[in-house]
Every structure is written in C-alpha cells, then in structure tokens.
Design an enzyme around this catalytic site. Structure first.
Site, PDB file in Angstrom:
ATOM      1  N   HIS A  16      48.600  33.248  20.076  1.00  0.00           N
ATOM      2  CA  HIS A  16      49.017  32.040  20.858  1.00  0.00           C
ATOM      3  C   HIS A  16      49.467  32.409  21.837  1.00  0.00           C
ATOM      4  O   HIS A  16      50.924  33.251  22.150  1.00  0.00           O
ATOM      5  CB  HIS A  16      50.032  31.644  19.711  1.00  0.00           C
ATOM      6  CG  HIS A  16      50.999  30.305  20.054  1.00  0.00           C
ATOM      7  ND1 HIS A  16      51.075  29.145  19.283  1.00  0.00           N
ATOM      8  CD2 HIS A  16      51.544  30.064  21.231  1.00  0.00           C
ATOM      9  CE1 HIS A  16      51.543  28.428  19.911  1.00  0.00           C
ATOM     10  NE2 HIS A  16      51.843  28.503  21.189  1.00  0.00           N
ATOM     11  N   LYS A  51      44.857  19.629  10.482  1.00  0.00           N
ATOM     12  CA  LYS A  51      46.074  19.369  11.377  1.00  0.00           C
ATOM     13  C   LYS A  51      46.468  18.054  11.529  1.00  0.00           C
ATOM     14  O   LYS A  51      45.424  17.237  11.434  1.00  0.00           O
ATOM     15  CB  LYS A  51      45.765  19.767  12.922  1.00  0.00           C
ATOM     16  CG  LYS A  51      45.628  21.486  13.187  1.00  0.00           C
ATOM     17  CD  LYS A  51      45.362  21.599  14.676  1.00  0.00           C
ATOM     18  CE  LYS A  51      45.441  23.097  14.837  1.00  0.00           C
ATOM     19  NZ  LYS A  51      45.489  23.591  16.294  1.00  0.00           N
ATOM     20  N   LYS A  84      46.978  13.962  19.305  1.00  0.00           N
ATOM     21  CA  LYS A  84      46.065  15.010  19.625  1.00  0.00           C
ATOM     22  C   LYS A  84      44.679  14.570  19.851  1.00  0.00           C
ATOM     23  O   LYS A  84      43.900  15.108  20.375  1.00  0.00           O
ATOM     24  CB  LYS A  84      46.200  16.018  18.579  1.00  0.00           C
ATOM     25  CG  LYS A  84      47.418  17.029  18.486  1.00  0.00           C
ATOM     26  CD  LYS A  84      47.163  18.242  17.423  1.00  0.00           C
ATOM     27  CE  LYS A  84      48.658  18.774  17.232  1.00  0.00           C
ATOM     28  NZ  LYS A  84      48.849  18.995  15.826  1.00  0.00           N
ATOM     29  N   TYR A  88      38.837  26.736  12.645  1.00  0.00           N
ATOM     30  CA  TYR A  88      39.989  27.748  12.689  1.00  0.00           C
ATOM     31  C   TYR A  88      39.475  28.985  13.491  1.00  0.00           C
ATOM     32  O   TYR A  88      38.416  29.767  13.342  1.00  0.00           O
ATOM     33  CB  TYR A  88      40.326  28.029  11.302  1.00  0.00           C
ATOM     34  CG  TYR A  88      41.471  29.191  11.196  1.00  0.00           C
ATOM     35  CD1 TYR A  88      42.676  28.871  11.526  1.00  0.00           C
ATOM     36  CD2 TYR A  88      41.199  30.356  10.809  1.00  0.00           C
ATOM     37  CE1 TYR A  88      43.761  29.626  11.653  1.00  0.00           C
ATOM     38  CE2 TYR A  88      42.290  31.541  10.672  1.00  0.00           C
ATOM     39  CZ  TYR A  88      43.639  30.898  11.117  1.00  0.00           C
ATOM     40  OH  TYR A  88      44.722  31.996  11.273  1.00  0.00           O
ATOM     41  N   VAL A 130      62.338  26.066  23.379  1.00  0.00           N
ATOM     42  CA  VAL A 130      63.123  27.019  22.655  1.00  0.00           C
ATOM     43  C   VAL A 130      63.026  28.536  23.602  1.00  0.00           C
ATOM     44  O   VAL A 130      64.079  28.791  24.119  1.00  0.00           O
ATOM     45  CB  VAL A 130      63.096  27.177  21.494  1.00  0.00           C
ATOM     46  CG1 VAL A 130      63.922  28.306  20.981  1.00  0.00           C
ATOM     47  CG2 VAL A 130      63.244  25.888  20.435  1.00  0.00           C
ATOM     48  N   ARG A 180      58.098  19.068  27.150  1.00  0.00           N
ATOM     49  CA  ARG A 180      59.700  19.268  26.960  1.00  0.00           C
ATOM     50  C   ARG A 180      59.985  20.384  27.413  1.00  0.00           C
ATOM     51  O   ARG A 180      59.175  21.598  27.510  1.00  0.00           O
ATOM     52  CB  ARG A 180      59.840  18.907  25.240  1.00  0.00           C
ATOM     53  CG  ARG A 180      59.244  20.237  24.450  1.00  0.00           C
ATOM     54  CD  ARG A 180      59.998  20.349  22.974  1.00  0.00           C
ATOM     55  NE  ARG A 180      59.439  21.305  22.501  1.00  0.00           N
ATOM     56  CZ  ARG A 180      58.400  21.501  21.689  1.00  0.00           C
ATOM     57  NH1 ARG A 180      57.427  20.412  21.830  1.00  0.00           N
ATOM     58  NH2 ARG A 180      57.841  22.715  21.185  1.00  0.00           N
TER      59      ARG A 180
HETATM   60  C1  MV4 Z   1      45.087  26.925  15.404  1.00  0.00           C
HETATM   61  C2  MV4 Z   1      44.944  28.072  14.913  1.00  0.00           C
HETATM   62  C3  MV4 Z   1      43.684  28.766  14.887  1.00  0.00           C
HETATM   63  N1  MV4 Z   1      42.476  27.919  14.847  1.00  0.00           N
HETATM   64  N2  MV4 Z   1      44.067  26.038  15.788  1.00  0.00           N
HETATM   65  C4  MV4 Z   1      49.972  26.758  15.120  1.00  0.00           C
HETATM   66  C5  MV4 Z   1      50.893  26.014  16.126  1.00  0.00           C
HETATM   67  C6  MV4 Z   1      50.101  24.899  16.793  1.00  0.00           C
HETATM   68  N3  MV4 Z   1      50.526  24.327  17.886  1.00  0.00           N
HETATM   69  C7  MV4 Z   1      48.818  25.520  16.801  1.00  0.00           C
HETATM   70  N4  MV4 Z   1      48.596  26.467  15.795  1.00  0.00           N
HETATM   71  C8  MV4 Z   1      47.396  27.090  15.463  1.00  0.00           C
HETATM   72  N5  MV4 Z   1      46.543  26.308  15.723  1.00  0.00           N
HETATM   73  C9  MV4 Z   1      42.966  26.558  15.469  1.00  0.00           C
HETATM   74  N6  MV4 Z   1      41.803  25.492  15.580  1.00  0.00           N
HETATM   75  C10 MV4 Z   1      46.167  28.736  14.898  1.00  0.00           C
HETATM   76  C11 MV4 Z   1      47.440  28.567  15.082  1.00  0.00           C
HETATM   77  C12 MV4 Z   1      48.411  29.317  14.899  1.00  0.00           C
HETATM   78  C13 MV4 Z   1      48.897  29.710  13.641  1.00  0.00           C
HETATM   79  C14 MV4 Z   1      48.510  29.475  12.365  1.00  0.00           C
HETATM   80  C15 MV4 Z   1      48.841  30.014  11.253  1.00  0.00           C
HETATM   81  C16 MV4 Z   1      49.681  30.693  11.174  1.00  0.00           C
HETATM   82  C17 MV4 Z   1      50.525  31.172  12.436  1.00  0.00           C
HETATM   83  C18 MV4 Z   1      50.114  30.720  13.661  1.00  0.00           C
HETATM   84  C19 MV4 Z   1      50.757  31.119  14.766  1.00  0.00           C
HETATM   85  C20 MV4 Z   1      50.209  30.605  15.833  1.00  0.00           C
HETATM   86  C21 MV4 Z   1      49.183  29.732  16.179  1.00  0.00           C
END
Ligand code: MV4
Length: 441
Positions: A201, A157, A116, A195, A289, A286
């Site tokens: 998403h 992360k 990342k 955050y 799902v 990839r």
């Molecule tokens: C985040 C975020 C908020 N702020 N990053 C989760 C999967 C990954 N690929 C990216 N994700 C997230 N990254 C920032 N800077 C929120 C998510 C997120 C999420 C976080 C907590 C609970 C459920 C979530 C569902 C989708 C994305």
C-alpha cells in the site's frame, strides 16, 4: 490569513491543528462533547464551545452545533481534521454557505472522490491504471457471476466511505457467498475488484492551491494494517527506486488534477510486489493521520499549508524545490489490548511520560490524568521518528517506544516493539498481509 479558526475535531489531530494555528498567529477555537470538557484540545485552545453529548452523532458530527459555534465565535474558517466530518461534502457545502471557509477541497471534489464508482470512472478517463472492477452488485447471484468474469481472488468493497470500512477478500465462490452474507446489500452499496495479492500500500501526498498549482511530496508506505486500520507507516517506501517515485508521483498529480483537487490530499495506490506496477485505489480528501512522516522527510508543515491554501495564498513551493532527507517512521499508539484481540482499553491515564530527543516527535492528544473515552477512536498518540537510514529510524523508534510509559490503560506499544524486532520487517519485506501473516497467528 485567517484571524480565527474553529477546529471541528478532538484528540491528537485537534492539538496538532491548534499548534499550527498558534504558530501562524491564528486564534484556535475548540469544540467538545460533554465528556471532553477537560480534554487536552480544550485546554490548549483559546476558547471552546460545548456542542453536545458524548455520542459523536450528537456532538462531533453535529453540523448545526458546529457551524453555530463557528458563527458565535466569529471564526473565519473550520478545519475538520480527519474522520468525523472531514469527508462529508454536505458539511463542506454548509460551511461555505454560512460564509465560512472549509479547510479542505471543494465540496464537489469531496463528493466525487467519496464515491468509488464515480472516482474510478474519472480516473479511468484520466488514464490511471486500475484493478479490474465491477458495477455495484445486486445480490449474491450477481456477485458470483461478476466474480467469475473478473476472476478470483476478488475483494468486496463498499462504494462509499474509505479507510477502515469493511472489505472482504474471496478466493472462490463459497468465500464470496460468505462475505456477501456478512454485509447488508440493501443499506450499503458494494462492488467487486480483482484482488491484488502480494501488494504494498503506497500513497502519495498531494498539495494543491486554488490556482491550479499542484505538487507531490513523495510517498508513504502504509502496508502494515490490521483490520483495514493502519498501525505503522514509513516514508519513503523502501521498495521504490527514484524512477518509480517519479512515476507514482506523476500518476498522483494526474489523478488529483482530473478532479480539480485543492488543498492537501492523498492518492492511494497498490503496488504489485512482483511486477512493480501501480494500481489506483482512492483519493483521500483530508489531512491524514500519517501526515507527519512526510513532514519529517520534507520539512514542509502540511497543516500550515492547509491553512495558507484555504486562506487563498498561492503555493510557494515548486516541485523541484521539494527534497527528501532521511527516513521517517510513525507508530500509532492506540489504547487497545493486543492480548485481547485489540479490544479498546478506555480509562484514566494514571501516569504518563513521553519520549523526546532530536529525532523524535510525539503528537499526542492526552497527558497524565486524561480520560480515554470509550466513545471515540482509540488513537491517543503518535510516535514519529527520523533517521538517516531506515535502519537508524527503526533503532530510534525502538528506543522511543521503550521510553514511553503510559499507565492506567493498555496500549499497543509492546506490539510495535515486536514488529520492530521482526526480521522480515527489518529487511523491508513487508506487504498488506504482513500483520496477518507474521504477527497474529
Ligand atoms: C485492495 C487490495 C488488494 N486488491 N484492492 C485497503 C484499504 C483500502 N483503501 C484499499 N485496501 C486494499 N485494497 C484490491 N483490488 C488490498 C488492500 C489492502 C489490504 C487488504 C487486506 C488487508 C490489509 C490491507 C492493507 C493495505 C491494503
């Protein structure tokens, strides 16, 4: 086109890839572990090779055994599916070095997007909008200092490995210390990002051939997740106007081009619910799902595309030829018990009846008599439906799930039915905190 393809996976995605192979006149070779000798993917393949014991590290992750099986069977290519070795750049390189084709992006691309830190740097260069982020953090003190700079809330992360891995949200220093104490900074490298609360998403499906042609197939809304695992996805997102779709599609293509992306892939974004701004998150190199919902609304078979592109065919679809029809929803059917905090529920399926009809597609890795193993992912099937509108798709999904009968193990079917009844869900008011806020109290 290939004559023979080895599928380095199991379950519903192995079955899905076997189907695409057969439709293209390709022989499908399966691999399996000790406990999967009678699994559906083994029965549907033209041939199958035992590659090791139940523990995936010695079977489905055993690169030597898999490449040997591919050579012995005289396969032309290896399709890794999702999970397991699909995002392993070393494996992709080994496959290529063995004179076989890896059905996926080039090893260098997988390597780059898998880190990342490197991916964010490449995307910054390419001009993609991104949440404020940090360098890898050294220790708890370092984390607190960096978080203060970025400003709370922050999300911790891991630098490598995407979906499903541990991420922690912290609203203040004490929550951050708590999070840092839960992880091992000596074995896994972590970094911090601002955050984005109140976000959706949104991910964009990309298709690129080996000759620089690249298109997008629109977005999927994947906000409904539990513990970083998606459980229900839909396409299109009810939150995007045609202009926003065009904008995020163009961003995804720019992201993919900047890493010379080939084959199919997904560019993940967060969309701020309040401003509509998109933030680049990551690239998943990839088949995913949830690919089937994109297939439902575009009519494009993504696994066939993967095989055609890998075999060297140029893309025969132009961006302006891509059309979106109706609305699709996918519910993942996991063998888990929602009343026991989604504890995996392995065991033998004693009775199995799956729904059908013109608006319903089932991608399943099991049938009556199948044994759901405790060793692997609990996803056993996917229900994918279409409707002319989102409302119709919800109705069709409710009917399909009510018809689905799986005895002998617990599944999350009833949990999905509860989500589909929720007024916020039905109004389209969903975000990344939906499951947490509305479904689990
Ligand atoms: C985040 C975020 C908020 N702020 N990053 C989760 C999967 C990954 N690929 C990216 N994700 C997230 N990254 C920032 N800077 C929120 C998510 C997120 C999420 C976080 C907590 C609970 C459920 C979530 C569902 C989708 C994305």
């Amino acid at each position: 086109m290939f004559k023979r393809v080895l599928i380095a996976n199991r379950g519903e995605i192995a079955v899905r890839i076997i189907r695409a192979c057969h439709e293209l006149g390709i022989e499908a070779i399966a691999v399996y572990s000790d406990v999967d000798a009678d699994a559906l993917h083994v029965q549907l393949a033209d041939r199958a090779y035992l590659i090791g014991p139940a523990d995936a590290t010695e079977s489905y992750l055993n690169t030597e055994a898999i490449i040997t099986a591919a050579k012995v069977s005289q396969a032309d290519a290896i399709h890794p599916g999702y999970g397991f070795l699909s995002e392993n750049a070393d494996f992709a390189e080994k496959v290529t070095n063995a004179g076989l084709v890896f059905v996926g992006p080039r090893a260098e691309t997988i390597q780059k997007v898998g880190n990342k830190d490197a991916a964010r740097e490449a995307m910054k260069q390419a001009g993609l909008p991104m949440a404020l982020g940090s360098d890898p953090i050294q220790d708890a003190t370092d984390a607190c200092r960096v978080a203060k700079e970025i400003g709370y809330p922050v999300i911790l992360k891991p630098v490598s490995g995407g979906g499903g891995k541990s991420m922690f949200i912290a609203n203040n220093a004490s929550e951050l210390l708590n999070a840092v104490n839960k992880v091992d900074l000596t074995t896994t490298v972590f970094y911090l990002e601002k955050y984005i609360a109140d976000a959706r998403h949104i991910e964009v499906q990309i298709v690129a051939d080996n000759y620089g042609h690249i298109i997008h197939l629109g977005e999927r809304e994947c906000s409904l997740q539990r513990r970083n695992q998606k459980i229900l996805e839909e396409a299109p997102s009810s939150a995007l106007s045609p202009e926003m779709r065009q904008k995020v599609g163009a961003l995804a293509i720019r992201a993919a081009k900047s890493v010379h992306y080939t084959n199919v892939g997904t560019v993940e974004f967060l969309m701020d619910k309040n401003t509509g701004d998109f933030y680049f998150m990551e690239i998943n190199p990839r088949i995913q799902v949830e690919h089937a919902i994109t297939e439902m609304i575009t009519g494009i078979d993504l696994v066939r595309k993967q095989l055609r592109i890998a075999s060297g065919e140029p893309l025969n679809v132009k961006q302006e030829d891509v059309t979106f029809t109706g609305h699709a929803i996918e519910c993942r059917i996991n063998a888990e018990d929602p009343t026991q905090n989604f504890l995996p529920s392995p065991g033998q399926i004693s009775f199995y009846y799956q729904p059908g009809g013109p608006k319903v597609r089932i991608d399943s890795g099991v049938c009556a008599g199948s044994i759901v193993q405790p060793y692997y992912d609990s996803l056993i099937a996917k229900v994918i439906v279409r409707g002319r509108t989102r409302g119709e798709a919800i109705k069709v999904m409710q009917c399909a799930l009510s018809e689905f009968r799986i005895d002998g193990i617990k599944t999350i079917i009833d949990f999905h039915l509860d989500v589909l009844k929720d007024p916020y869900f039905c109004s389209g008011d969903i975000d990344t905190q939906f499951i947490y806020k509305r479904m689990i109290s």
